[in-house]
Design an enzyme around this catalytic site. Structure first.
Site, mmCIF file in Angstrom:
data_model
loop_
_atom_site.group_PDB
_atom_site.id
_atom_site.type_symbol
_atom_site.label_atom_id
_atom_site.label_comp_id
_atom_site.label_asym_id
_atom_site.label_seq_id
_atom_site.Cartn_x
_atom_site.Cartn_y
_atom_site.Cartn_z
ATOM 1 N N ASP A 190 -24.771 -10.149 58.471
ATOM 2 C CA ASP A 190 -25.202 -11.080 57.429
ATOM 3 C C ASP A 190 -26.390 -11.884 57.948
ATOM 4 O OD1 ASP A 190 -25.622 -12.955 55.485
ATOM 5 O OD2 ASP A 190 -23.530 -13.576 55.308
ATOM 6 N N HIS A 195 -28.573 -19.339 57.014
ATOM 7 C CA HIS A 195 -27.717 -19.716 58.130
ATOM 8 C C HIS A 195 -28.464 -19.919 59.453
ATOM 9 C CE1 HIS A 195 -24.503 -18.859 55.375
ATOM 10 N NE2 HIS A 195 -24.952 -17.639 55.203
ATOM 11 N N ILE A 210 -26.360 -23.708 57.331
ATOM 12 C CA ILE A 210 -24.914 -23.880 57.258
ATOM 13 C C ILE A 210 -24.205 -22.679 57.871
ATOM 14 C CG2 ILE A 210 -25.050 -25.336 55.202
ATOM 15 C CD1 ILE A 210 -24.287 -22.867 53.523
ATOM 16 N N GLY A 213 -19.821 -18.769 55.188
ATOM 17 C CA GLY A 213 -18.474 -19.020 54.680
ATOM 18 C C GLY A 213 -17.461 -18.054 55.273
#
Length: 291
Positions: A190, A195, A210, A213
């Site tokens: 990913d 990110h 961030i 998830g």
């Protein structure tokens, strides 16, 4: 758009032992069975298949969205600013092999529904062995398309409110997510710049990059297995979760757990802020053998 409902699309996926280890390190695993290929109990961490949708058949750096992601059913919606992971479901049917393996992901769009200031686009998938036809996992995803407008609800929704029990948690486990953890987790496929790149994160409405998830979810499931399954991946049956708010690298998460038979209700908070990061969640375990 509703014409796309239930039309099956296939994506070829593949992994090797190195991929299994990198994923485990990306969710902070320290158990030898997940990070050392010569351990006699070496195994894939149960939530590893979530990463395969991003990496496809390659172990190299991928563009975002990747070629494999482009084969997941979706719909064109107006006004979308950014797509975020909204909800996930996973049920393990058979353990994944630890040797190099080729797989086929068969996915279909099941529904699109208004959620807040956007849309929830839901897809269901089956992960199947390319050569042996074995069904390994069933999975579901709900992508939250921020800013989506001018559409009508259609199809089915598996989204549901699943509040935890009203009593105090039976267990609470805390763990620090290191500041560089997203740099490790992204190696599982990913490579979304959200990110890692400050400018992109700010443009998407965040103060800085961030945590993925699915990285937070991997940490959460790992702590549940530590507390209630002796970190035994064979005891994992299923997980369902909603991503309620982002986690920043360098934060400590507190995973609250309530035992209810073979179901562990789960809620993950950011300790520093008290905000709930993962809600409406549970982990199902296989029942203990009766003597």
């Amino acid at each position: 758009m509703s014409q796309a409902l239930n039309q099956v699309k296939e994506a070829e996926l593949a992994y090797n032992r190195r991929d299994l280890i990198i994923y485990a390190l990306g969710i902070g695993a320290e158990e030898q069975r997940f990070i050392y290929e010569k351990d006699k109990e070496f195994a894939a961490f149960p939530t590893f298949p979530f990463s395969l949708v991003f990496k496809g058949v390659s172990s190299d750096v991928q563009p975002f969205p990747s070629a494999a992601m482009s084969k997941i059913p979706s719909v064109g919606l107006k006004g979308v600013k950014v797509g975020l992971d909204g909800e996930r479901y996973m049920e393990k049917v058979n353990d994944l092999p630890t040797a190099q393996t080729s797989l086929v992901l068969r996915s279909k769009l099941i529904g699109v529904h208004k959620r807040g200031k956007g849309a929830l686009v839901e897809v269901e998938s089956e992960l199947i062995g390319k050569d042996n036809g074995v069904l390994y996992y069933r999975m579901g995803s709900g992508a939250f398309m921020v800013g989506a407008t001018d559409f009508e609800d259609f199809g089915t929704s598996r989204s549901e409110k699943l509040p935890p029990p009203s009593r105090q948690p039976d267990k609470v486990s805390e763990v620090l997510i290191p500041k560089n953890q997203t740099s490790i987790y992204r190696l599982s496929g990913d490579y979304n710049p959200l990110h890692i790149e400050d400018t992109f994160a700010k443009r998407a409405g965040f103060e800085r990059p961030i945590v993925h998830g699915l990285c937070t979810l991997g940490y959460t499931v790992r702590l549940v297995l530590q507390e209630f399954a002796g970190s035994d991946p064979k005891k994992f049956k299923a997980v369902k979760a909603r991503f309620s708010s982002p986690v920043l690298p360098g934060s400590t998460i507190a995973v609250e757990m309530w035992k209810d038979g073979d179901r562990i209700w789960v809620q993950t908070r950011v300790k520093e802020t008290g905000k709930i990061a993962i809600s409406d969640a549970y982990v199902d375990l296989h029942p203990a053998a009766k003597l």
